[in-house]
Scaffold this motif. Sequence first.
Motif, PDB file in Angstrom:
ATOM      1  N   LEU A 116     -64.332  70.069  13.507  1.00 38.07           N
ATOM      2  CA  LEU A 116     -63.817  68.902  12.780  1.00 38.07           C
ATOM      3  C   LEU A 116     -62.315  69.025  12.581  1.00 38.07           C
ATOM      4  CD1 LEU A 116     -66.163  67.957   9.820  1.00 38.07           C
ATOM      5  CD2 LEU A 116     -65.291  66.461  11.618  1.00 38.07           C
ATOM      6  N   GLN A 117     -61.899  70.245  12.245  1.00 34.71           N
ATOM      7  CA  GLN A 117     -60.482  70.470  12.017  1.00 34.71           C
ATOM      8  C   GLN A 117     -59.675  70.303  13.293  1.00 34.71           C
ATOM      9  OE1 GLN A 117     -60.989  74.312  10.403  1.00 34.71           O
ATOM     10  NE2 GLN A 117     -60.699  73.648   8.290  1.00 34.71           N
ATOM     11  N   LEU A 118     -60.380  70.384  14.399  1.00 33.85           N
ATOM     12  CA  LEU A 118     -59.722  70.182  15.678  1.00 33.85           C
ATOM     13  C   LEU A 118     -59.762  68.698  16.044  1.00 33.85           C
ATOM     14  CD1 LEU A 118     -58.675  71.943  18.113  1.00 33.85           C
ATOM     15  CD2 LEU A 118     -60.958  71.675  19.064  1.00 33.85           C
ATOM     16  N   ALA A 119     -60.921  68.077  15.861  1.00 31.75           N
ATOM     17  CA  ALA A 119     -61.133  66.706  16.323  1.00 31.75           C
ATOM     18  C   ALA A 119     -60.370  65.683  15.477  1.00 31.75           C
ATOM     19  CB  ALA A 119     -62.626  66.381  16.326  1.00 31.75           C
ATOM     20  N   VAL A 120     -60.300  65.916  14.171  1.00 33.94           N
ATOM     21  CA  VAL A 120     -59.651  64.924  13.309  1.00 33.94           C
ATOM     22  C   VAL A 120     -58.154  64.789  13.627  1.00 33.94           C
ATOM     23  CG1 VAL A 120     -59.073  64.346  10.917  1.00 33.94           C
ATOM     24  CG2 VAL A 120     -61.408  65.026  11.513  1.00 33.94           C
ATOM     25  N   PRO A 121     -57.401  65.913  13.650  1.00 30.16           N
ATOM     26  CA  PRO A 121     -55.992  65.769  14.033  1.00 30.16           C
ATOM     27  C   PRO A 121     -55.834  65.196  15.452  1.00 30.16           C
ATOM     28  CG  PRO A 121     -56.413  67.972  13.181  1.00 30.16           C
ATOM     29  CD  PRO A 121     -57.733  67.301  13.297  1.00 30.16           C
ATOM     30  N   PHE A 122     -56.712  65.602  16.348  1.00 27.12           N
ATOM     31  CA  PHE A 122     -56.646  65.091  17.720  1.00 27.12           C
ATOM     32  C   PHE A 122     -56.791  63.572  17.697  1.00 27.12           C
ATOM     33  CE2 PHE A 122     -57.087  66.722  22.161  1.00 27.12           C
ATOM     34  CZ  PHE A 122     -57.076  65.497  22.788  1.00 27.12           C
ATOM     35  N   PHE A 123     -57.744  63.112  16.920  1.00 25.44           N
ATOM     36  CA  PHE A 123     -57.977  61.685  16.815  1.00 25.44           C
ATOM     37  C   PHE A 123     -56.748  60.987  16.231  1.00 25.44           C
ATOM     38  CE2 PHE A 123     -59.599  57.802  14.922  1.00 25.44           C
ATOM     39  CZ  PHE A 123     -60.430  57.322  15.912  1.00 25.44           C
ATOM     40  N   GLY A 124     -56.151  61.631  15.225  1.00 27.12           N
ATOM     41  CA  GLY A 124     -54.936  61.084  14.621  1.00 27.12           C
ATOM     42  C   GLY A 124     -53.832  60.923  15.648  1.00 27.12           C
ATOM     43  N   VAL A 125     -53.666  61.941  16.472  1.00 20.63           N
ATOM     44  CA  VAL A 125     -52.625  61.875  17.500  1.00 20.63           C
ATOM     45  C   VAL A 125     -52.943  60.743  18.482  1.00 20.63           C
ATOM     46  CG1 VAL A 125     -51.563  63.116  19.427  1.00 20.63           C
ATOM     47  CG2 VAL A 125     -52.030  64.308  17.277  1.00 20.63           C
ATOM     48  N   MET A 126     -54.232  60.610  18.837  1.00 23.82           N
ATOM     49  CA  MET A 126     -54.623  59.522  19.737  1.00 23.82           C
ATOM     50  C   MET A 126     -54.266  58.160  19.131  1.00 23.82           C
ATOM     51  SD  MET A 126     -58.277  60.951  21.106  1.00 23.82           S
ATOM     52  CE  MET A 126     -59.038  59.413  21.531  1.00 23.82           C
ATOM     53  N   ALA A 127     -54.477  58.038  17.829  1.00 24.84           N
ATOM     54  CA  ALA A 127     -54.162  56.769  17.169  1.00 24.84           C
ATOM     55  C   ALA A 127     -52.656  56.498  17.237  1.00 24.84           C
ATOM     56  CB  ALA A 127     -54.630  56.798  15.723  1.00 24.84           C
ATOM     57  N   VAL A 128     -51.883  57.554  17.004  1.00 23.50           N
ATOM     58  CA  VAL A 128     -50.431  57.401  17.072  1.00 23.50           C
ATOM     59  C   VAL A 128     -49.988  56.994  18.473  1.00 23.50           C
ATOM     60  CG1 VAL A 128     -48.240  58.662  16.936  1.00 23.50           C
ATOM     61  CG2 VAL A 128     -49.987  58.984  15.163  1.00 23.50           C
ATOM     62  N   PHE A 129     -50.658  57.532  19.484  1.00 24.81           N
ATOM     63  CA  PHE A 129     -50.332  57.185  20.864  1.00 24.81           C
ATOM     64  C   PHE A 129     -50.908  55.818  21.260  1.00 24.81           C
ATOM     65  CE2 PHE A 129     -48.379  60.745  23.308  1.00 24.81           C
ATOM     66  CZ  PHE A 129     -48.205  61.632  22.256  1.00 24.81           C
ATOM     67  N   GLY A 130     -51.583  55.190  20.337  1.00 22.64           N
ATOM     68  CA  GLY A 130     -52.108  53.852  20.594  1.00 22.64           C
ATOM     69  C   GLY A 130     -53.349  53.817  21.465  1.00 22.64           C
ATOM     70  N   VAL A 131     -54.048  54.930  21.563  1.00 24.99           N
ATOM     71  CA  VAL A 131     -55.230  54.973  22.422  1.00 24.99           C
ATOM     72  C   VAL A 131     -56.429  54.311  21.748  1.00 24.99           C
ATOM     73  CG1 VAL A 131     -56.909  56.504  23.530  1.00 24.99           C
ATOM     74  CG2 VAL A 131     -54.471  57.029  23.645  1.00 24.99           C
ATOM     75  N   VAL A 132     -56.521  54.460  20.430  1.00 25.52           N
ATOM     76  CA  VAL A 132     -57.679  53.903  19.727  1.00 25.52           C
ATOM     77  C   VAL A 132     -57.212  52.859  18.720  1.00 25.52           C
ATOM     78  CG1 VAL A 132     -59.158  55.898  19.978  1.00 25.52           C
ATOM     79  CG2 VAL A 132     -57.574  55.803  18.058  1.00 25.52           C
ATOM     80  N   ASP A 133     -58.016  51.830  18.556  1.00 27.72           N
ATOM     81  CA  ASP A 133     -57.628  50.833  17.569  1.00 27.72           C
ATOM     82  C   ASP A 133     -58.786  50.316  16.707  1.00 27.72           C
ATOM     83  OD1 ASP A 133     -58.766  49.604  19.693  1.00 27.72           O
ATOM     84  OD2 ASP A 133     -56.976  48.489  20.290  1.00 27.72           O
ATOM     85  N   SER A 134     -60.018  50.478  17.161  1.00 33.08           N
ATOM     86  CA  SER A 134     -61.121  49.939  16.352  1.00 33.08           C
ATOM     87  C   SER A 134     -61.722  51.016  15.448  1.00 33.08           C
ATOM     88  CB  SER A 134     -62.207  49.389  17.261  1.00 33.08           C
ATOM     89  OG  SER A 134     -62.916  50.462  17.843  1.00 33.08           O
ATOM     90  N   PRO A 135     -62.321  50.634  14.316  1.00 35.60           N
ATOM     91  CA  PRO A 135     -62.989  51.592  13.425  1.00 35.60           C
ATOM     92  C   PRO A 135     -64.148  52.293  14.119  1.00 35.60           C
ATOM     93  CG  PRO A 135     -62.889  49.404  12.406  1.00 35.60           C
ATOM     94  CD  PRO A 135     -62.383  49.261  13.786  1.00 35.60           C
TER      95      PRO A 135
END
Lengths: 252, 315
Positions: A116-135
Amino acid sequence: MSAGKIVRRNSLVYWRAWRTSFFLSVLGPVMFLSAMGLGLGSLIEEEQAFGGVSYLSFFATGMLAASTFQSGAFSATYPIMNKMMWQRNYDAMLASPVGVRDIFLGELGWIGVTLLQLAVPFFGVMAVFGVVDSPMALLAIPAAVLAGLSCASAVFAYTATLQTDEAYTWLFRFIITPLFLLSGTFFPINQLPEWGQVAAHLTPLFHGVELVRQVTVYNVDVSALWHVSYLLAMLAIGTMVGIRNLDRRLRP
Amino acid sequence: MDAPPVPDSVALIEARGLTKTFGNHVAVDGISFEVRRGEAFGFLGPNGAGKTSTMKMIGCTSPPGGGALRVIGMDPIAQASEIKRRIGVVPQTDNLDIELTVRENLEMYGRYFDVPREVAAARIDELIEFVQLSEKMTSRVEPLSGGMKRRLTIARALVNQPDLLLLDEPTTGLDPQARHLVWDRLYRLKQRGVTLVITTHYMDEAEQLCDRLVVMDKAKIVAEGSPRELITRHSTREVVELRLADDARDQLSASIDGLVDRVEWLPDRVLLYTETGDGILTEIHDRGVRTDSALVRRGTLEDVFLTITGRSLIE
Ligand SMILES: Nc1ncnc2c1ncn2[C@@H]1O[C@H](COP(=O)(O)OP(=O)(O)OP(=O)(O)O)[C@@H](O)[C@H]1O
Ligand SMILES: [Mg+2]
């Protein structure tokens, strides 16, 4: 149920170094997504080949699953072997009312926390890079953790049978790394020869990658059920065999 | 949940024909013994005798391979967890959590035993004091000396206030000073009513600590009793140790007949078993045997072991 005690023990040890490890788990994805996703991705205009998404999206989602998968594998090797046969922490635990099951489930639970500690920051970075947008994309986090855990349970079951750490070199060179390269992380598996595609469908990482992509950048279809079932089945079997192996090992 | 109290009359450990095999290797071969409440009971034996295998079965971390075993009146398979709550284990090799501090080691172990936090905190202070590690309380475990680690392991085994303490070679590898400190602490525990089960291959340790002991060799019990009883039964009150040149050996062998209870011809020395060491020594010298060195000492458990097995305890 004493598995929680094992999680606490590990978190106490981990707590001393959490800053470093949090930093690394943000830095990793930032570097990968910049270099591979943006850098390499800018040369790849063709979106058709990647299921209608940019290479950055394709790569980032694959990499999320692959990271947890690899981390799950690693967490079930040296750290476990160390406590099992070098430091013999498990023997100390077993002299108390804590049982083999508690140890296995507690370690797996802790690996889940680290994933989780790996996936959550990874997901955050993806959001910053604009890869994900939906909940809905948030489901990528449990999906990636599930992929990592099923791998960890299988590797843990294997670790419980080992007398030395020599086999790990082989495990990583001939199983984990090929899976990483060929499970659709970097390129779609339809680029593989026919038999390669069949093989890919049998590997756990492929299912993790597919699952993450469906909830983030592709559309979710019924195959998601199959991917989840595959990973859950692997987790269940890994856990059952793992507890049995660990019992044989620790209580001869 | 606490297990029901055990009446004093019941043996704390009772083994009948207890066996353990690994593959086709027999590590423990049908041993029977009883440990009574409040006593210090020893397993004395050389490497590979089966001491650790026996301790692990008592500690419920290795299932008995055959025979009957009751620990604190309970079955070590069906009631493993209840038994473990009432015993403390000091394993042969320390398995402390080297990533934690001295205090954290005890706190974590208290948690494994579900000792409530406030109770544990007070108890841990006491235990750290008891094993004389107050100054090291917040130190990491790794840099501690062997003696300190051993004492911490003993403190850890006491965190659940056990009725029964299992100690597998508690002082092997410690220097004499560290050994005496451990012995002293174990003696105090015994004074407080803790039952001790100790394995060792040091006869002086067995003599110091054990009320009763069994001598193990090659997976079997070969003798049983108090240290004094064993010495009386299998050895003599005194032993004369002689070092001799070859011709003096021949001379001795010709003149020794009927003089002593028994003679042991070892490669480097000769042992004479007798009730009156000084008298015998004078007699030998009177008969003109020239000794390079001569020592009269009390009979020991080492002599017992030598008598029974023909080998010495520490190879
Ligand atoms: N897990 C195991 N698998 C196979 N053989 C074992 C195992 N544990 C012990 N043995 C064997 O059983 C025999 C008895 O071993 P054990 O450790 O009980 O002896 P010990 O009296 O404690 O010896 P030491 O003084 O060296 O500690 C030995 O021959 C040992 O090699
Ligand atoms: Mg041993």
